[in-house]
Enzyme design. Structure first.
Site, short mmCIF file in Angstrom:
data_model
loop_
_atom_site.label_atom_id
_atom_site.label_comp_id
_atom_site.label_asym_id
_atom_site.label_seq_id
_atom_site.Cartn_x
_atom_site.Cartn_y
_atom_site.Cartn_z
N GLY A 22 0.82 -1.21 0.00
CA GLY A 22 0.00 0.00 0.00
C GLY A 22 0.86 1.26 0.00
N GLU A 182 -8.59 -4.80 6.64
CA GLU A 182 -7.65 -3.99 5.87
C GLU A 182 -8.50 -3.20 4.88
OE1 GLU A 182 -6.41 -5.37 2.19
OE2 GLU A 182 -8.55 -5.60 2.62
N ASP A 207 -1.54 -4.50 13.76
CA ASP A 207 -2.19 -4.08 15.01
C ASP A 207 -3.32 -5.05 15.33
OD1 ASP A 207 -2.91 -2.17 12.59
OD2 ASP A 207 -4.76 -2.47 13.72
N1 HPA Z 1 -8.02 -1.03 9.91
C1 HPA Z 1 -8.04 -0.93 8.59
N2 HPA Z 1 -6.99 -1.20 7.84
C2 HPA Z 1 -5.86 -1.56 8.47
C3 HPA Z 1 -5.79 -1.69 9.84
C4 HPA Z 1 -6.92 -1.40 10.59
O1 HPA Z 1 -6.92 -1.50 11.82
N3 HPA Z 1 -4.52 -2.05 10.16
C5 HPA Z 1 -3.85 -2.17 9.00
N4 HPA Z 1 -4.66 -1.87 7.98
#
Ligand code: HPA
Length: 238
Positions: A22, A182, A207
């Site tokens: 990304g 994501e 996370d």
């Molecule tokens: N939410 C959405 N997209 C993401 C997240 C998240 O917590 N962590 C990494 N990409």
């Protein structure tokens, strides 16, 4: 083939196989550290695009940006106008399944979404957005061969929101066996389906929605993806 609104090709060529994080900085990191003979071939809007070789095979690395609209623009132009056959997303996700942990890898065997990409193509039908089986099988085989890292294969939620206004969505999706959230896989899978092309998303857990104490730092997010990268490379070259 010529330039498209988001790729200038004056300096060189885009390969049929594309690795796509990304983050543009992660794309540069992969190009500099993993590609042989990487050349910058496009830099529209600061989205650096490098072509080199991996195990002697031409490969391009570029970034999707964040969210389904951004992913859809890049994947659609690459598939429909630049002769790209395969894209492997190598990104991050937020886990919400209690059995998935920060630094684990998630291979997205399906992508639920609240984006319109699942519903606008065929009126009255919600598409099942899924990766290409051969890429998925190669990724799983590499994961089983390889690392100490825990690798999970399952559905993810591609959300239109990083800051979702509703808190009840991820618990409900978790009950349905969904592993993580994501923001791009469903857009990639929809673009691949629309263009008769191939795609997979391999995600490092950055996370955890239920416990943020172990979340990766911004610097770790840029570099902590080596296992996911090797799985993505195996899927791309399969
Ligand atoms: N939410 C959405 N997209 C993401 C997240 C998240 O917590 N962590 C990494 N990409």
């Amino acid at each position: 083939m010529s330039s498209t609104p988001h790729f200038s090709r004056e300096i060189g060529e885009i390969a049929p196989l594309v690795l796509m994080p990304g983050d543009p900085r992660r794309a540069e990191h992969i190009a500099r550290n993993r590609l042989d003979g990487a050349q910058l071939v496009s830099d529209v809007r600061g989205i650096g695009t490098w072509t080199g070789t991996l195990d002697g095979v031409p490969v391009t690395v570029t970034a999707s940006g964040m969210g389904v609209p951004s992913m859809s623009i890049y994947a659609t132009e690459l598939f429909s106008r630049h002769g790209v056959r395969r894209i492997c997303r190598v990104g991050t996700c937020g886990a919400f399944s209690p059995r998935v942990h920060v630094r684990d890898v998630v291979i997205a065997s399906a992508a639920h979404t609240d984006s319109s990409v699942a519903t606008v193509a065929v009126p009255g039908v919600t598409l099942s957005l899924a990766p290409t089986f051969d890429m998925l099988a190669a990724a799983v085989a590499q994961a089983r061969r390889g690392s100490d890292r825990a690798v999970h294969v399952g559905s993810v939620f591609t959300s239109d929101y990083f800051y979702h206004p509703r808190t009840d969505i991820t618990p409900e999706l978790s009950k349905l066996g969904t592993l993580a959230v994501e923001m791009e896989a469903a857009g990639l899978y929809a673009a691949a389906a629309r263009n008769n092309a191939e795609a997979l998303a391999v995600l490092t857990v950055s996370d955890h929605i239920l416990d943020h104490s172990a979340d990766l730092t911004a610097t770790e997010r840029e570099t902590m993806f080596e296992d996911a990268l090797e799985i993505a490379v195996a899927a791309l070259l399969a």
